[in-house]
Design an enzyme around this catalytic site. Structure first.
Site, PDB file in Angstrom:
ATOM      1  N   MET A 181       0.837  -1.199   0.000  1.00 29.72           N
ATOM      2  CA  MET A 181       0.000   0.000   0.000  1.00 29.72           C
ATOM      3  C   MET A 181       0.875   1.253   0.000  1.00 29.72           C
ATOM      4  O   MET A 181       0.387   2.346   0.313  1.00 29.72           O
ATOM      5  CB  MET A 181      -0.932  -0.008   1.208  1.00 29.72           C
ATOM      6  N   GLY A 182       2.155   1.091  -0.339  1.00 30.13           N
ATOM      7  CA  GLY A 182       3.042   2.249  -0.365  1.00 30.13           C
ATOM      8  C   GLY A 182       3.507   2.643   1.017  1.00 30.13           C
ATOM      9  O   GLY A 182       3.474   1.824   1.937  1.00 30.13           O
TER      10      GLY A 182
ATOM     11  N   HIS B  93       8.943   1.130   3.602  1.00 30.09           N
ATOM     12  CA  HIS B  93      10.025   1.141   4.591  1.00 30.09           C
ATOM     13  C   HIS B  93      10.907  -0.078   4.330  1.00 30.09           C
ATOM     14  O   HIS B  93      10.657  -0.835   3.380  1.00 30.09           O
ATOM     15  CB  HIS B  93       9.449   1.139   6.015  1.00 30.09           C
TER      16      HIS B  93
ATOM     17  N   HIS C  13       9.298  -3.514   3.533  1.00 28.05           N
ATOM     18  CA  HIS C  13       8.865  -3.675   2.141  1.00 28.05           C
ATOM     19  C   HIS C  13      10.064  -3.925   1.228  1.00 28.05           C
ATOM     20  O   HIS C  13      10.020  -4.765   0.335  1.00 28.05           O
ATOM     21  CB  HIS C  13       8.153  -2.413   1.643  1.00 28.05           C
TER      22      HIS C  13
ATOM     23  N   SER D 218       6.527  -0.580  10.289  1.00 22.62           N
ATOM     24  CA  SER D 218       5.156  -0.461   9.790  1.00 22.62           C
ATOM     25  C   SER D 218       4.949   0.946   9.257  1.00 22.62           C
ATOM     26  O   SER D 218       5.494   1.910   9.815  1.00 22.62           O
ATOM     27  CB  SER D 218       4.154  -0.714  10.928  1.00 22.62           C
ATOM     28  N   SER D 219       4.165   1.048   8.194  1.00 26.07           N
ATOM     29  CA  SER D 219       3.855   2.373   7.654  1.00 26.07           C
ATOM     30  C   SER D 219       3.117   3.218   8.694  1.00 26.07           C
ATOM     31  O   SER D 219       3.106   4.440   8.608  1.00 26.07           O
ATOM     32  CB  SER D 219       2.985   2.244   6.406  1.00 26.07           C
ATOM     33  N   ARG D 220       2.473   2.557   9.668  1.00 23.60           N
ATOM     34  CA  ARG D 220       1.680   3.287  10.667  1.00 23.60           C
ATOM     35  C   ARG D 220       2.533   3.802  11.820  1.00 23.60           C
ATOM     36  O   ARG D 220       2.035   4.572  12.653  1.00 23.60           O
ATOM     37  CB  ARG D 220       0.548   2.403  11.177  1.00 23.60           C
TER      38      ARG D 220
HETATM   39  P1  AMP Z   1       1.446  -3.047   3.506  1.00 22.75           P
HETATM   40  O1  AMP Z   1       1.883  -2.021   2.529  1.00 22.75           O
HETATM   41  O2  AMP Z   1       1.529  -2.595   4.915  1.00 22.75           O
HETATM   42  O3  AMP Z   1       0.136  -3.672   3.141  1.00 22.75           O
HETATM   43  O4  AMP Z   1       2.511  -4.218   3.409  1.00 22.75           O
HETATM   44  C1  AMP Z   1       2.878  -4.784   2.188  1.00 22.75           C
HETATM   45  C2  AMP Z   1       3.629  -6.050   2.461  1.00 22.75           C
HETATM   46  O5  AMP Z   1       4.794  -5.766   3.237  1.00 22.75           O
HETATM   47  C3  AMP Z   1       2.811  -7.068   3.275  1.00 22.75           C
HETATM   48  O6  AMP Z   1       3.047  -8.378   2.775  1.00 22.75           O
HETATM   49  C4  AMP Z   1       3.352  -6.890   4.653  1.00 22.75           C
HETATM   50  O7  AMP Z   1       3.219  -8.050   5.459  1.00 22.75           O
HETATM   51  C5  AMP Z   1       4.808  -6.609   4.359  1.00 22.75           C
HETATM   52  N1  AMP Z   1       5.435  -5.946   5.513  1.00 22.75           N
HETATM   53  C6  AMP Z   1       4.963  -4.880   6.200  1.00 22.75           C
HETATM   54  N2  AMP Z   1       5.771  -4.592   7.232  1.00 22.75           N
HETATM   55  C7  AMP Z   1       6.784  -5.494   7.197  1.00 22.75           C
HETATM   56  C8  AMP Z   1       7.936  -5.723   8.008  1.00 22.75           C
HETATM   57  N3  AMP Z   1       8.224  -4.957   9.066  1.00 22.75           N
HETATM   58  N4  AMP Z   1       8.758  -6.752   7.683  1.00 22.75           N
HETATM   59  C9  AMP Z   1       8.468  -7.531   6.600  1.00 22.75           C
HETATM   60  N5  AMP Z   1       7.410  -7.372   5.805  1.00 22.75           N
HETATM   61  C10 AMP Z   1       6.570  -6.364   6.098  1.00 22.75           C
END
Ligand code: AMP
Length: 274
Positions: A24-25, A28, A31, A178-180
């Site tokens: 979702m962009g 970090h 990703h 985390s993006s959050r």
């Molecule tokens: P998101 O953009 O948050 O939906 O995450 C996209 C992908 O990155 C998902 O498969 C998440 O599980 C993965 N992801 C997010 N945070 C981490 C992290 N800290 N370490 C590894 N993978 C992550």
């Protein structure tokens, strides 16, 4: 690197493998670690950047979710991504969508706390898989239940691809990236690593002793008390069995500690497999 916004413009080479990382962009290092793995294992790496409205609840952060395509593109390019797929909401959802509902593994935890969330995830991931047609798709263990939901969907709907689950990338103090995390105030950021600390504490106790049910419950409550005393509102803090994420009857082959907790306005999740 090219950026594509239309499904019709996605490349489908017949002689080159495609590795796909849906995101979702607000990228970090977590990703980027998924992208690096995809880069190592495939000829072509496609990353989607799409803040998927159908996986957000009414009172969640869809509107304020961080969006910066320019920054994300530079980061993706720095790890060798070939194609960014950044579609509009209309491109993905031109009309009311057919919904993919994965049963059972969606019922508890995030599924219970965020009604409809996993329907939104399964629907968008199924659509993205059919659009990108990857050989391998990369997901983060950080979202453990999401991994199990996607795994179940791939098996049940016979998606012809290999799922790769990549371990969680953490800050030096243990906080899962985390993006959050950018929503956290300085004070909240300082206590946030307690989540991982309590997960690893319990995993350590449960993984090295043969605790009774009462002892397990005792340790879980101790951690919940610790987190609450530090200002967390705990949605759940549990010991579960993989792959279904059912609460454990007794410690078995593969277990995980999972947590979701809120600090102020920010909801954080994490897990440790043991
Ligand atoms: P998101 O953009 O948050 O939906 O995450 C996209 C992908 O990155 C998902 O498969 C998440 O599980 C993965 N992801 C997010 N945070 C981490 C992290 N800290 N370490 C590894 N993978 C992550």
């Amino acid at each position: 690197m090219t950026t594509v916004t239309r499904v019709a413009d996605l490349p489908h080479p017949t002689d080159r493998s495609i590795g796909f990382v849906p995101t979702m962009g607000a990228l970090h290092q977590g990703h980027l670690d998924l992208m690096r793995r995809a880069r190592e294992e495939n000829d072509l790496v496609v990353v989607s950047i799409f803040v998927n409205p159908t996986q957000f609840g009414k009172n969640e952060d869809f509107g304020r979710y961080p969006r910066d395509l320019e920054r994300d593109s530079a980061l993706a390019e720095s790890v060798g991504v070939d194609v960014i797929f950044a579609p509009s909401v209309e491109e993905i959802y031109p009309r009311t969508p057919t919904i993919v509902h994965v049963p059972e593994v969606t019922e508890l935890w995030e599924g219970a706390a965020r009604p409809g969330h996993f329907d939104g995830v399964a629907t968008v991931v199924a659509k993205l898989f059919n659009m990108v047609r990857p050989d391998r798709a990369y997901f983060g263990q950080k979202d453990l239940q999401q991994c199990q939901v996607v795994r179940r969907m791939v098996a049940d709907l016979n998606f012809p691809l290999e799922l790769k689950i990549i371990s969680t990338t953490r800050e030096p103090d243990g906080l899962a990236m985390s993006s959050r995390n950018i929503y956290l105030s300085e004070e909240e950021r300082a206590v946030a690593p307690s989540l991982h600390a309590e997960l690893t504490r319990c995993a350590g106790v449960f993984g090295t002793t043969s605790p009774s049910r009462t002892e397990v419950d005792g340790e879980l409550h101790r951690s919940i008390d610790t987190l609450q005393s530090k200002g967390f509102v705990v949605d759940y803090f549990a010991c579960v069995a993989l792959p279904d994420l059912r609460p454990i009857e007794q410690i078995g082959e593969q277990n995980a500690m999972i947590v979701a907790a809120r600090l102020g306005r920010t909801r954080l999740i994490d897990n440790v497999i043991f």
